[in-house]
Design an enzyme around this catalytic site. Sequence first.
Site, PDB file in Angstrom:
ATOM      1  N   CYS A  23     -11.051   4.102 -29.531  1.00  0.00           N
ATOM      2  CA  CYS A  23     -12.317   4.808 -29.794  1.00  0.00           C
ATOM      3  C   CYS A  23     -13.164   4.937 -28.536  1.00  0.00           C
ATOM      4  O   CYS A  23     -14.197   4.276 -28.393  1.00  0.00           O
ATOM      5  CB  CYS A  23     -13.085   4.082 -30.892  1.00  0.00           C
ATOM      6  SG  CYS A  23     -12.108   4.056 -32.382  1.00  0.00           S
ATOM      7  N   GLU A  24     -12.725   5.745 -27.619  1.00  0.00           N
ATOM      8  CA  GLU A  24     -13.441   6.027 -26.373  1.00  0.00           C
ATOM      9  C   GLU A  24     -12.999   7.408 -25.916  1.00  0.00           C
ATOM     10  O   GLU A  24     -11.801   7.699 -25.933  1.00  0.00           O
ATOM     11  CB  GLU A  24     -12.998   5.068 -25.243  1.00  0.00           C
ATOM     12  CG  GLU A  24     -13.275   3.636 -25.482  1.00  0.00           C
ATOM     13  CD  GLU A  24     -14.244   3.052 -24.473  1.00  0.00           C
ATOM     14  OE1 GLU A  24     -14.836   3.814 -23.675  1.00  0.00           O
ATOM     15  OE2 GLU A  24     -14.394   1.840 -24.515  1.00  0.00           O
TER      16      GLU A  24
ATOM     17  N   GLU B 145       3.814  -6.825   1.868  1.00  0.00           N
ATOM     18  CA  GLU B 145       3.436  -7.183   0.496  1.00  0.00           C
ATOM     19  C   GLU B 145       3.473  -5.940  -0.392  1.00  0.00           C
ATOM     20  O   GLU B 145       2.456  -5.554  -0.962  1.00  0.00           O
ATOM     21  CB  GLU B 145       2.007  -7.748   0.483  1.00  0.00           C
ATOM     22  CG  GLU B 145       1.761  -8.895   1.432  1.00  0.00           C
ATOM     23  CD  GLU B 145       0.258  -9.142   1.695  1.00  0.00           C
ATOM     24  OE1 GLU B 145      -0.587  -8.445   1.094  1.00  0.00           O
ATOM     25  OE2 GLU B 145      -0.054 -10.026   2.500  1.00  0.00           O
TER      26      GLU B 145
ATOM     27  N   TYR C 139       1.082  -1.432 -12.185  1.00  0.00           N
ATOM     28  CA  TYR C 139      -0.328  -1.438 -12.595  1.00  0.00           C
ATOM     29  C   TYR C 139      -0.531  -0.784 -13.965  1.00  0.00           C
ATOM     30  O   TYR C 139      -1.538  -0.125 -14.193  1.00  0.00           O
ATOM     31  CB  TYR C 139      -1.198  -0.752 -11.527  1.00  0.00           C
ATOM     32  CG  TYR C 139      -1.072  -1.407 -10.168  1.00  0.00           C
ATOM     33  CD1 TYR C 139      -1.536  -2.704  -9.969  1.00  0.00           C
ATOM     34  CD2 TYR C 139      -0.473  -0.749  -9.104  1.00  0.00           C
ATOM     35  CE1 TYR C 139      -1.413  -3.322  -8.729  1.00  0.00           C
ATOM     36  CE2 TYR C 139      -0.340  -1.366  -7.862  1.00  0.00           C
ATOM     37  CZ  TYR C 139      -0.816  -2.649  -7.686  1.00  0.00           C
ATOM     38  OH  TYR C 139      -0.689  -3.252  -6.464  1.00  0.00           O
TER      39      TYR C 139
ATOM     40  N   GLY D 101       0.761  -1.241   0.000  1.00  0.00           N
ATOM     41  CA  GLY D 101       0.000   0.000   0.000  1.00  0.00           C
ATOM     42  C   GLY D 101       0.787   1.283   0.000  1.00  0.00           C
ATOM     43  O   GLY D 101       0.210   2.355  -0.239  1.00  0.00           O
TER      44      GLY D 101
ATOM     45  N   TYR E 253      -8.868   5.437 -13.008  1.00  0.00           N
ATOM     46  CA  TYR E 253      -8.835   6.113 -11.695  1.00  0.00           C
ATOM     47  C   TYR E 253      -8.601   7.617 -11.819  1.00  0.00           C
ATOM     48  O   TYR E 253      -8.272   8.256 -10.826  1.00  0.00           O
ATOM     49  CB  TYR E 253      -7.699   5.557 -10.818  1.00  0.00           C
ATOM     50  CG  TYR E 253      -7.542   4.068 -10.818  1.00  0.00           C
ATOM     51  CD1 TYR E 253      -8.497   3.242 -10.231  1.00  0.00           C
ATOM     52  CD2 TYR E 253      -6.418   3.482 -11.375  1.00  0.00           C
ATOM     53  CE1 TYR E 253      -8.334   1.875 -10.219  1.00  0.00           C
ATOM     54  CE2 TYR E 253      -6.250   2.103 -11.354  1.00  0.00           C
ATOM     55  CZ  TYR E 253      -7.215   1.305 -10.783  1.00  0.00           C
ATOM     56  OH  TYR E 253      -7.053  -0.048 -10.773  1.00  0.00           O
TER      57      TYR E 253
HETATM   58  N1  LLP Z   1      -1.495  -6.982  -0.847  1.00  0.00           N
HETATM   59  C1  LLP Z   1      -2.781  -7.081  -1.226  1.00  0.00           C
HETATM   60  C2  LLP Z   1      -3.643  -8.055  -0.559  1.00  0.00           C
HETATM   61  C3  LLP Z   1      -3.280  -6.258  -2.254  1.00  0.00           C
HETATM   62  O1  LLP Z   1      -4.565  -6.363  -2.600  1.00  0.00           O
HETATM   63  C4  LLP Z   1      -2.423  -5.331  -2.883  1.00  0.00           C
HETATM   64  C5  LLP Z   1      -2.915  -4.469  -3.957  1.00  0.00           C
HETATM   65  C6  LLP Z   1      -1.078  -5.268  -2.471  1.00  0.00           C
HETATM   66  C7  LLP Z   1      -0.657  -6.101  -1.445  1.00  0.00           C
HETATM   67  C8  LLP Z   1      -0.092  -4.349  -3.075  1.00  0.00           C
HETATM   68  O2  LLP Z   1      -0.428  -3.009  -2.888  1.00  0.00           O
HETATM   69  P1  LLP Z   1       0.573  -1.835  -3.332  1.00  0.00           P
HETATM   70  O3  LLP Z   1       1.802  -1.934  -2.460  1.00  0.00           O
HETATM   71  O4  LLP Z   1       0.883  -2.047  -4.769  1.00  0.00           O
HETATM   72  O5  LLP Z   1      -0.210  -0.599  -3.103  1.00  0.00           O
HETATM   73  N2  LLP Z   1      -4.667  -1.048  -9.851  1.00  0.00           N
HETATM   74  C9  LLP Z   1      -4.615  -0.075  -8.789  1.00  0.00           C
HETATM   75  C10 LLP Z   1      -4.024  -0.644  -7.519  1.00  0.00           C
HETATM   76  C11 LLP Z   1      -4.730  -1.884  -7.044  1.00  0.00           C
HETATM   77  C12 LLP Z   1      -4.124  -2.468  -5.778  1.00  0.00           C
HETATM   78  C13 LLP Z   1      -4.663  -3.805  -5.513  1.00  0.00           C
HETATM   79  N3  LLP Z   1      -4.102  -4.475  -4.373  1.00  0.00           N
HETATM   80  C14 LLP Z   1      -3.853   1.130  -9.272  1.00  0.00           C
HETATM   81  O6  LLP Z   1      -3.411   1.146 -10.426  1.00  0.00           O
HETATM   82  O7  LLP Z   1      -3.702   2.129  -8.558  1.00  0.00           O
END
Ligand code: LLP
Length: 427
Positions: free
Chosen positions: A354-355, A284, A382, A247, A327
């Site tokens: 085309c959007e 994570e 992402y 996160g 987003y």
């Molecule tokens: N652990 C779990 C259970 C998760 O669901 C996620 C991300 C992470 C770890 C890793 O989170 P990070 O460190 O990358 O913030 N597609 C979206 C982000 C979706 C995140 C989903 N879960 C974007 O482009 O902002």
Amino acid sequence: MTPAILPGQPQLAYRDDELFLEGVRLADLARSHGTPLYVYSKGAMLAALAAYQRGFQGRKALICYAMKANSSLAVLQVFAQAGCGFDIVSGGELLRVIAAGGDCAKVIFSGVGKTRAEMRQALEAGIACFNVESEAELEVLNDVALSMGQRAQVSIRVNPNVDPQTHPYISTGLKGSKFGVAHERVLQTYRRAAALPGLRVVGIDCHIGSQITQELPYLDAVDRMLDLVQDIEAAGIALQHIDFGGGLGIDYNADTPPAADTLWTHLLARLDARGFGDRQFMVEPGRSLVGNAGVCLTEVLYLKPGEEKNFCIIDAAMNDLPRPAMYQAYHAIIPLSSNAPAPVASWDVVGPVCESGDWIGHDRELAVQAGDLLAVLSAGAYCMSMASNYNTRGRAAEVLVHEDRSSLVRARETAQTCFAGEILPAS
Ligand code: LLP
């Protein structure tokens, strides 16, 4: 021009007006591999990882890269070779870990909808832990493990009901979210898990959201987690590890997230103060390890000045870079050559799909003309992993750079690859 370090992108700099990632001139890559082209810096990934490693120095800790952020094999290999584990969310991701030489014993499996087949596959591979997200999942996992004569190691993902103060689509730790087990049901869920013969309780897990730029939500989540750990252990169920999820945000547009080492120094101080400093910790992280290690190179196809808006049409689109459309995310866009002769104007940078939602940047001040090359920044997380074949557009190629070397790590998809699996019914 003197070398300038661009915000959030330490390995990216102009040298003599030309943009370099590490020691590689990006225009050379665009010319030899075509555009759109993703380019990642191994040095930037290792530097981002090093911040976590510094934060956890002297502790029992496992950094499990959340590979959904970027699951390209070459990226996984960088983290596998650096000793990381992986946070996976599908059987497909597990196969990628194996293909990249990762260690299955360092894999944790997250996600609300694991299938029986995926559970079997993960048990056969010998993963470290399932992060279980519901009581129903516990029962199914118990069944699957017993049918294989095994005990599955589990931690329960708890929903701490903390507001991560980020975009609602990427907030996961609030009450209304589909993720995790609600705070007030956690103890009974642990009791059930401990009673099931096919499971072995090993830890506790939470993940409150993504692109978090403040420390406070983490501190709140830690406190709530530790309250739960106390209750669970008072019920006679020992927990070996505590997993704080991912996160941590990155700098997209003058964002100021804490550095991973600073954040973890503070969080560990809180853990020490409450007497939990000697546990095994897991994290994570996804975005914070790769987001600012990557750029997407693109060519300007056409300029279309208008009465209300000027459009700069590029060859990368929402299928390549879905975050702005999904987003309203901001990605900086800069030229590969900083001495463009064109006058500066304000452009909406859009793709060929085309959007109307197919935009990459609104109202960007750029000196551009057709044929110019641009870099979309902070594109390591992402972006490619969420790319699609919409409009039968093959996905982009990828290159990994390190120092002055570069390697093509994914070939560009052709239109034929897009429809290779399709079958015309006999008429
Ligand atoms: N652990 C779990 C259970 C998760 O669901 C996620 C991300 C992470 C770890 C890793 O989170 P990070 O460190 O990358 O913030 N597609 C979206 C982000 C979706 C995140 C989903 N879960 C974007 O482009 O902002």
